[in-house]
Design an enzyme around this catalytic site. Structure first.
Site, PDB file in Angstrom:
ATOM      1  CG  ASP A 157      -2.031   0.886   1.251  1.00  0.00           C
ATOM      2  OD1 ASP A 157      -2.091   1.723   0.345  1.00  0.00           O
ATOM      3  OD2 ASP A 157      -2.859   0.800   2.168  1.00  0.00           O
TER       4      ASP A 157
ATOM      5  CG  ASP B 204      -9.373   3.126   1.634  1.00  0.00           C
ATOM      6  OD1 ASP B 204      -8.599   2.968   0.667  1.00  0.00           O
ATOM      7  OD2 ASP B 204      -8.994   3.128   2.820  1.00  0.00           O
TER       8      ASP B 204
HETATM    9  C1  GLA Z   1      -5.403   2.262   2.904  1.00  0.00           C
HETATM   10  C2  GLA Z   1      -5.923   1.125   2.041  1.00  0.00           C
HETATM   11  C3  GLA Z   1      -6.939   0.319   2.832  1.00  0.00           C
HETATM   12  C4  GLA Z   1      -6.287  -0.202   4.102  1.00  0.00           C
HETATM   13  C5  GLA Z   1      -5.718   0.947   4.909  1.00  0.00           C
HETATM   14  C6  GLA Z   1      -4.892   0.470   6.096  1.00  0.00           C
HETATM   15  O1  GLA Z   1      -6.392   3.191   3.190  1.00  0.00           O
HETATM   16  O2  GLA Z   1      -6.498   1.626   0.865  1.00  0.00           O
HETATM   17  O3  GLA Z   1      -7.422  -0.751   2.056  1.00  0.00           O
HETATM   18  O4  GLA Z   1      -5.282  -1.124   3.769  1.00  0.00           O
HETATM   19  O5  GLA Z   1      -4.864   1.749   4.113  1.00  0.00           O
HETATM   20  O6  GLA Z   1      -4.352   1.514   6.829  1.00  0.00           O
END
Ligand code: GLA
Length: 508
Positions: free
Chosen positions: A274, A335
């Site tokens: 990520d 998200d």
């Molecule tokens: C980002 C990702 C999420 C999750 C969070 C964890 O927002 O897009 O899917 O993994 O980080 O902190």
């Protein structure tokens, strides 16, 4: 004439007129200061300001250093009397940059403003050259561009479970084991959900040799992997190429090869990588490619097959190069949330470039929210139907230890899963949009076609499809949610609840 030279001309006249002497000329401070505390995000450590004397007068430049972002250069610097006003770009194109103000003198300054969602107003004190130097943020070279052939390839969209949507950082070893148990007893594993993925929040500190340790909630990662493997499941983990993960835990910045080895030694089978704080360091297509490539090569060097899941929110047309950095799936969006509006926005509109998806690499519109309680059963049916039509990865995001019969039915319907997992790996597309109704089609390997009828409106409605308009000549129409057959004529006009969906498999 500069402001200073104007004053030089005016001052003698002021004295001659008997006026009070003007105050000394105000100017922003220059030097280096160390912050006294401040918010954890982004963890500011020091600020340095430099003045250059040019032909057109003085110009100021500077750098603000932080634990999340390393050195951020001051952008759009302007002088306002004795204060310096500037912007900081943290690499996130969606953040609107706002003014940050630095004020004070050689001994101490105050920096006030906002970065992303955090307001700050923090003092900093002057420090020796050595003390400032000690806060230097390391930078690391990126590898030259290469194409990586991963050892693990996802022939069909990956299926599994991930801790984030339900548990966020409130996740521990015991819960993961219980989830693995429940995957068995609920029939989810047998339905195809294979990966148990620990998202953000497992990371601890690095030891003296730099080896990353899990935090106290995960006493023994290898033992946890053994437990999960013994159930015929696979274990996934999460990290970031930046110094910090999105929730502020230790990322793999400067430790990419070392962390890949650690994950392999634990028996990890899947890595979600990520971007998070890495967005400040890697905010061009070339650098994002390079850092994902670096991790993919580090994984390949361990010889342990791991599914590589790219999470950089769909930036830089990731689907066009995700496979080249060994990615089996790549996020196409920010998200998801357990809300119809967010899910529908992503599912209908932000699901990636369809041609990028197919065996070996998949557009990932984010994990499922089914069963988390924020949507109605019909809205969750839309969620599952859309993800199946898109050939999206099916990564559960609910607490599978406690599921209603509705949730189990939505998640384990074999005919719906078969549409998602179809070997042709084609991403379905809308064939018709009519106000709040959408008709989607997806060609399947056996020559049949999946047809999704979606009602995005706020009222129940009947949706009409004309087989000929869709280029179909059905001999058989199957309602896969109801697990019953319809006559092709009857299936042309069907009732679809508000925010609901109907999913058909049409065989010529
Ligand atoms: C980002 C990702 C999420 C999750 C969070 C964890 O927002 O897009 O899917 O993994 O980080 O902190």
């Amino acid at each position: 004439m500069s402001r200073k030279s104007v004053l030089l001309h005016v001052l003698p006249i002021a004295g001659w007129l008997g006026m009070a002497a003007l105050p000394a000329l105000a100017a922003p401070p220059t030097g280096g200061w160390i912050f006294d505390g401040g918010p954890d995000f982004p963890g500011f450590t020091r600020v340095q300001v430099h003045k250059d004397h040019g032909q057109k007068g003085d110009t100021y430049s500077g750098v603000v250093t932080s634990h999340w972002y390393g050195d951020l250069k001051m952008d759009d610097v302007r002088v306002d009397g004795d204060t310096l006003v500037f912007h900081l770009f943290n690499g996130n194109p969606r953040v609107t940059e706002t003014d940050i103000v630095l004020k004070g003198d050689a001994r101490s300054v105050h920096m006030t403003g906002k970065l992303w969602y955090t307001d700050f107003d923090i003092p900093a004190h002057a420090a020796t050259r050595t003390a400032l130097k000690a806060l230097d943020f390391p930078t690391y070279p990126l590898p030259p561009r290469r194409v990586v052939k991963p050892l693990a390839r996802a022939e069909t969209p990956p299926m599994g479970w991930n801790s984030w949507n339900k548990f966020a950082t409130d996740i521990d070893d015991k819960t993961v084991r219980e989830i693995a148990d429940a995957m068995m007893t609920s029939g989810l594993r047998d339905a195809g959900y294979l990966y148990i993925n620990i998202d953000d929040g497992w990371q601890g500190e690095r030891d003296k040799s730099g080896v990353l340790q899990p935090n106290s909630k995960f006493p023994d990662m290898k033992a946890l992997a053994d437990y999960v493997h013994a159930k015929g499941l696979k274990l996934g983990i999460y990290s970031s190429p930046g110094p910090k993960s999105c929730a502020g835990y230790e990322g793999s910045y400067g430790h990419i090869e070392q962390d890949a080895k650690t994950f392999a030694a634990w028996g990890i089978d899947y890595l979600k990588y990520d971007l998070c704080s890495g967005e400040a360091f890697y905010h061009t297509p070339e650098t994002v490619y390079a850092v994902y490539q670096q991790m993919a090569e580090a994984i390949a060097a361990t010889r342990r097959p791991m599914i590589f899941s790219l999470c950089e929110y769909g930036r830089f047309d990731v689907g066009s190069w995700g496979r080249d950095v060994g990615g089996s799936l790549w996020r196409t969006t920010g998200d998801i949330e357990d809300k119809y509006e967010t899910m529908a926005k992503i599912g209908f509109e932000k699901n990636g470039v369809p041609n990028h998806t197919g065996p070996g690499g998949w557009n990932d519109p984010d994990m499922l929210e089914v069963g988390n309680g924020g949507m109605t059963t019909e809205e969750y049916r839309t969620h599952m139907s859309l993800w199946a039509m898109m050939a999206a990865p099916l990564i559960l995001g609910n607490d599978v230890r406690h599921m209603t019969p509705d949730t189990v039915a939505l998640l384990t319907n074999p005919e719906v899963i078969a549409i998602d997992q179809d070997a042709a790996g084609i991403q379905g597309l809308p064939a018709k949009k009519d106000g709040g109704y959408e008709v989607w089609t997806k060609k399947l390997k056996d020559g049949s076609t999946a047809v999704g009828l979606f009602n995005r409106g706020d009222d129940a409605a009947s949706v009409t499809v004309n087989w000929a308009d869709l280029g179909l000549k059905p001999a058989k129409v199957r309602d896969v949610w109801a697990k019953s057959d319809l006559t092709p004529a009857a299936a042309q006009t069907v009732a679809v609840p508000r925010h609901g969906a109907m999913l058909l498999r049409v065989t010529p």
